[in-house]
Design an enzyme around this catalytic site. Structure first.
Site, PDB file in Angstrom:
ATOM      1  N   LYS A  30     -22.503 -18.659  11.260  1.00 32.16           N
ATOM      2  CA  LYS A  30     -23.457 -18.298  10.205  1.00 32.16           C
ATOM      3  C   LYS A  30     -23.973 -16.885  10.471  1.00 32.16           C
ATOM      4  CE  LYS A  30     -25.580 -20.950   7.889  1.00 32.16           C
ATOM      5  NZ  LYS A  30     -25.312 -20.924   6.446  1.00 32.16           N
ATOM      6  N   TYR A  84     -27.333 -16.358  12.525  1.00 38.36           N
ATOM      7  CA  TYR A  84     -27.190 -16.348  13.982  1.00 38.36           C
ATOM      8  C   TYR A  84     -26.419 -15.117  14.460  1.00 38.36           C
ATOM      9  CZ  TYR A  84     -29.114 -21.024  14.796  1.00 38.36           C
ATOM     10  OH  TYR A  84     -29.943 -22.111  14.912  1.00 38.36           O
ATOM     11  N   THR A  99     -17.067 -30.340  18.493  1.00 35.99           N
ATOM     12  CA  THR A  99     -17.717 -29.738  19.650  1.00 35.99           C
ATOM     13  C   THR A  99     -17.857 -28.247  19.352  1.00 35.99           C
ATOM     14  OG1 THR A  99     -16.893 -31.380  21.205  1.00 35.99           O
ATOM     15  CG2 THR A  99     -17.540 -29.251  22.123  1.00 35.99           C
ATOM     16  N   GLU A 117     -19.084 -24.359  20.385  1.00 33.18           N
ATOM     17  CA  GLU A 117     -19.254 -23.446  21.514  1.00 33.18           C
ATOM     18  C   GLU A 117     -20.162 -22.309  21.049  1.00 33.18           C
ATOM     19  OE1 GLU A 117     -15.902 -23.877  20.231  1.00 33.18           O
ATOM     20  OE2 GLU A 117     -15.503 -25.634  21.444  1.00 33.18           O
ATOM     21  N   GLN A 151     -19.829 -22.270   9.223  1.00 34.90           N
ATOM     22  CA  GLN A 151     -19.238 -22.650   7.943  1.00 34.90           C
ATOM     23  C   GLN A 151     -17.788 -23.047   8.139  1.00 34.90           C
ATOM     24  OE1 GLN A 151     -18.446 -19.761   4.703  1.00 34.90           O
ATOM     25  NE2 GLN A 151     -19.589 -21.184   3.411  1.00 34.90           N
ATOM     26  N   GLN A 186     -13.254 -37.734  18.727  1.00 35.45           N
ATOM     27  CA  GLN A 186     -14.307 -37.485  19.724  1.00 35.45           C
ATOM     28  C   GLN A 186     -15.671 -37.820  19.138  1.00 35.45           C
ATOM     29  OE1 GLN A 186     -13.365 -33.428  20.756  1.00 35.45           O
ATOM     30  NE2 GLN A 186     -14.562 -32.570  19.104  1.00 35.45           N
TER      31      GLN A 186
END
Length: 194
Positions: free
Chosen positions: A115, A118, A139, A141, A160, A186
């Site tokens: 995004k 950020y 997951t 990172e 996104q 997962q």
């Protein structure tokens, strides 16, 4: 020999994303519209889906002088945190997971991008592509590239997801499910596997 024609994969719109979420459960805990009021936005956008980060984090630390080795990952390299906010230390890294559970169709490949809210703060979210017929919680990172501590807000947008479809009749021969991928289905923050 003449030129080889390769049709590009087409990016999918908000209408397609909504339909796939309803009919095929492609995204569960689905936000049907873009939520923006007082939060880092999440939900369906014109040509993508802004997924949220769950309130579970693994923050990397050097307290025990552990070496990060993807072939022999030592869980002592991070501390676990649950909460509405995660503070990632300067020049550090955290793992998290998505709020949403994804089920990717056989003819679809996704790409994720961080995004801009950020990114403008030096926080980079890296997510590898969701392969055809992969499913699970994502997951995430998260890297803080700044010399300052950085806040990540749980249950708000983090990255996104863009959805691309193959031409009809040109679906992959082997999907992630077919090859029994190690990250299939997962559930939580999934650490590196060999």
């Amino acid at each position: 020999m003449g030129p080889i024609y390769c049709a590009p994969m087409s990016i999918k719109s908000d209408r397609w994303i909504r339909r796939m979420a309803r009919e095929r459960r492609m995204i569960e805990l689905f936000a049907d519209s873009q939520v923006t009021a007082g939060v880092i936005s999440f939900g369906v956008s014109s040509y993508g889906y802004d997924m949220r980060v769950a309130p579970e984090f693994r923050i990397f630390t050097n307290a025990l002088s552990v070496i990060v080795d993807p072939k022999q990952f030592d869980p002592k390299s991070f501390v676990e945190l649950e909460g509405d906010v995660c503070v990632v230390p300067p020049n550090s890294f955290a793992l998290a997971r998505s709020v949403e559970y994804f089920r990717i169709p056989r003819n679809v490949l996704t790409l994720c991008v961080g995004k801009s809210t950020y990114a403008r703060c030096g926080i980079i979210t890296n997510v590898t592509p969701f392969e055809p017929e992969w499913e699970g919680f994502v997951t995430l990172e998260i890297s803080n590239t700044t010399p300052l501590p950085a806040k990540i807000y749980a249950n708000e947008g983090i990255a996104q997801v863009l959805f691309f479809t193959a031409d009809e009749g040109d679906e992959c021969a082997v999907s992630y499910k077919d090859k029994k991928g190690k990250y299939q289905a997962q559930r939580g923050i999934t650490l590196p596997k060999l």
